[in-house]
Scaffold this motif. Structure first.
Motif, short mmCIF file in Angstrom:
data_model
loop_
_atom_site.label_atom_id
_atom_site.label_comp_id
_atom_site.label_asym_id
_atom_site.label_seq_id
_atom_site.Cartn_x
_atom_site.Cartn_y
_atom_site.Cartn_z
N TRP A 39 -17.74 -17.20 58.67
CA TRP A 39 -18.41 -18.32 57.94
C TRP A 39 -17.68 -19.30 57.16
O TRP A 39 -17.75 -20.47 57.14
N ALA A 40 -16.61 -18.57 56.29
CA ALA A 40 -15.86 -19.41 55.55
C ALA A 40 -14.92 -20.26 56.35
O ALA A 40 -14.70 -21.47 55.87
N VAL A 41 -14.58 -19.72 57.46
CA VAL A 41 -13.65 -20.42 58.40
C VAL A 41 -14.41 -21.61 59.00
O VAL A 41 -13.87 -22.76 58.99
N ALA A 42 -15.65 -21.46 59.49
CA ALA A 42 -16.54 -22.54 60.01
C ALA A 42 -16.61 -23.52 59.06
O ALA A 42 -16.50 -24.69 59.39
N VAL A 43 -17.01 -23.10 57.90
CA VAL A 43 -17.25 -24.13 56.62
C VAL A 43 -15.88 -24.79 56.32
O VAL A 43 -16.00 -26.21 56.32
N CYS A 44 -15.00 -24.12 56.40
CA CYS A 44 -13.56 -24.84 56.10
C CYS A 44 -13.12 -25.90 57.10
O CYS A 44 -12.53 -26.81 57.08
N GLY A 45 -13.43 -25.46 58.32
CA GLY A 45 -13.39 -26.45 59.67
C GLY A 45 -14.26 -27.76 59.33
O GLY A 45 -13.26 -28.84 59.49
N VAL A 46 -15.22 -27.79 58.84
CA VAL A 46 -15.99 -29.08 58.60
C VAL A 46 -15.00 -29.74 57.42
O VAL A 46 -14.89 -30.96 57.52
N GLY A 47 -14.79 -28.80 56.25
CA GLY A 47 -13.89 -29.60 55.33
C GLY A 47 -12.78 -30.12 55.53
O GLY A 47 -12.23 -31.29 55.21
N GLN A 48 -12.15 -29.47 56.64
CA GLN A 48 -10.68 -29.76 56.95
C GLN A 48 -10.95 -31.18 57.85
O GLN A 48 -10.03 -31.81 57.74
N ALA A 49 -11.78 -31.16 58.80
CA ALA A 49 -12.24 -32.53 59.42
C ALA A 49 -12.36 -33.45 58.52
O ALA A 49 -12.00 -34.77 58.97
N LEU A 50 -13.04 -33.54 57.45
CA LEU A 50 -13.27 -34.47 56.64
C LEU A 50 -11.98 -35.01 55.86
O LEU A 50 -11.64 -36.16 55.68
N ALA A 51 -11.04 -33.87 55.61
CA ALA A 51 -9.74 -34.21 54.65
C ALA A 51 -8.79 -34.81 55.70
O ALA A 51 -7.58 -35.35 55.09
N GLY A 106 -23.18 -20.06 51.20
CA GLY A 106 -23.77 -19.91 52.48
C GLY A 106 -23.48 -18.79 53.33
O GLY A 106 -24.47 -18.36 54.08
N GLY A 107 -22.46 -17.92 52.87
CA GLY A 107 -22.44 -16.83 53.46
C GLY A 107 -23.18 -15.64 53.40
O GLY A 107 -23.45 -14.70 54.32
N SER A 108 -23.56 -15.60 52.01
CA SER A 108 -24.54 -14.52 51.73
C SER A 108 -25.71 -14.16 52.77
O SER A 108 -26.05 -13.18 53.29
N PRO A 109 -26.58 -15.31 52.94
CA PRO A 109 -27.61 -15.03 54.00
C PRO A 109 -27.13 -14.83 55.37
O PRO A 109 -27.87 -14.07 55.98
N ILE A 110 -26.24 -15.46 55.61
CA ILE A 110 -25.72 -15.16 57.14
C ILE A 110 -25.19 -13.77 57.18
O ILE A 110 -25.59 -13.00 58.22
N VAL A 111 -24.59 -13.11 56.18
CA VAL A 111 -24.34 -11.69 56.17
C VAL A 111 -25.09 -10.70 56.08
O VAL A 111 -25.27 -9.78 56.97
N ALA A 112 -26.35 -11.09 55.39
CA ALA A 112 -27.49 -10.20 55.23
C ALA A 112 -28.28 -10.19 56.68
O ALA A 112 -28.84 -9.16 56.75
#
Length: 172
Positions: A159-171, A69-75
Motif C-alpha cells: 500500500w505504501a509503495v503504491a501511494v508513493c508511486g502516485v507521489g513520485q509521479a507528481l514530483a 490509508g493502509g489500515s483499512p486495507i490491511v484489516a
C-alpha cells in the motif's frame, strides 16, 4: 491537475479515518480507498512535475495517505485471509500485539524512504521489524503469528509503495 490528484490522495486517506457504520459493509472503506488511489494515479499521470508549495504538499499528502490509508486495507486483507466458512476462526484475531501501531510506523518509514530516494530504507525497516518480532514468531502461537506478520507486512508495504508511486509521479 496536481490539486485534483492531491485531493484524491487526501480523500483516500480520509476514507479510512472515519469508522464504518453498521449499514456500510466492512469492505467498503478499503474498496473506496483503493478506488480513490487508482483515480489519483490516473489523474497524476497527466500532470507536470510539482514545484514549490505543490511539491511540499505532494510529499505531505503522500505520506499521510500511505500511513492512514493502509489500515483499512490491511484489516480487509486479514478478514479475507481468515475466511473459511466458519463464523469464528480457531486462531485469535491478534496474536501479535501492537501490530496497528507498528504498521503505521512501518508505512511512515517506507514512504519516507521512497520519497527521499532511498529504497534501501525499506530493507532496513523490514529487517528491524523481523528481528523485533522474531521471539513472537517462534513462540507458542508461531503459525498464526507468522501468517499475520507476513500478510500484514506485505499488504502494508505494498500500500505504501503504491501511494508513493502516485507521489513520485507528481514530483517527477
Amino acid at each position: 491537475m496536481i490539486a485534483v490528484t492531491l485531493i484524491l490522495l487526501g480523500l483516500s486517506a480520509t476514507v479510512s479515518v472515519f469508522p464504518a457504520r453498521a449499514s456500510v459493509p466492512r469492505w467498503a472503506p478499503a474498496a473506496l480507498s483503493l478506488t480513490l488511489l487508482a483515480s489519483a494515479a490516473a489523474v497524476g499521470t497527466t500532470t507536470d512535475p510539482a514545484r514549490g508549495f505543490a511539491l511540499a504538499a505532494t510529499y505531505v499528502v503522500t505520506v499521510l495517505a500511505a500511513v492512514a490509508g493502509g489500515s483499512p486495507i490491511v484489516a480487509e486483507v486479514f478478514r479475507l485471509a481468515r475466511r473459511d466458512g466458519t463464523p469464528h476462526p480457531d486462531t485469535p484475531a491478534e496474536p501479535l500485539h501492537g501490530g496497528r501501531t507498528i504498521g503505521v510506523l512501518e508505512r511512515t518509514a517506507v514512504a519516507a524512504s521512497i520519497l527521499a530516494g532511498w529504497p534501501e530504507g525499506i530493507a532496513i525497516v523490514l529487517a528491524v521489524k523481523g528481528l523485533a518480532r522474531y521471539p513472537e514468531l517462534r513462540g507458542s502461537q508461531a503459525s498464526a503469528a507468522s501468517e499475520q506478520f507476513i500478510i500484514g507486512t506485505f499488504t502494508s508495504v505494498m500500500w505504501a509503495v503504491a501511494v508513493c508511486g502516485v507521489g513520485q509521479a507528481l514530483a517527477t
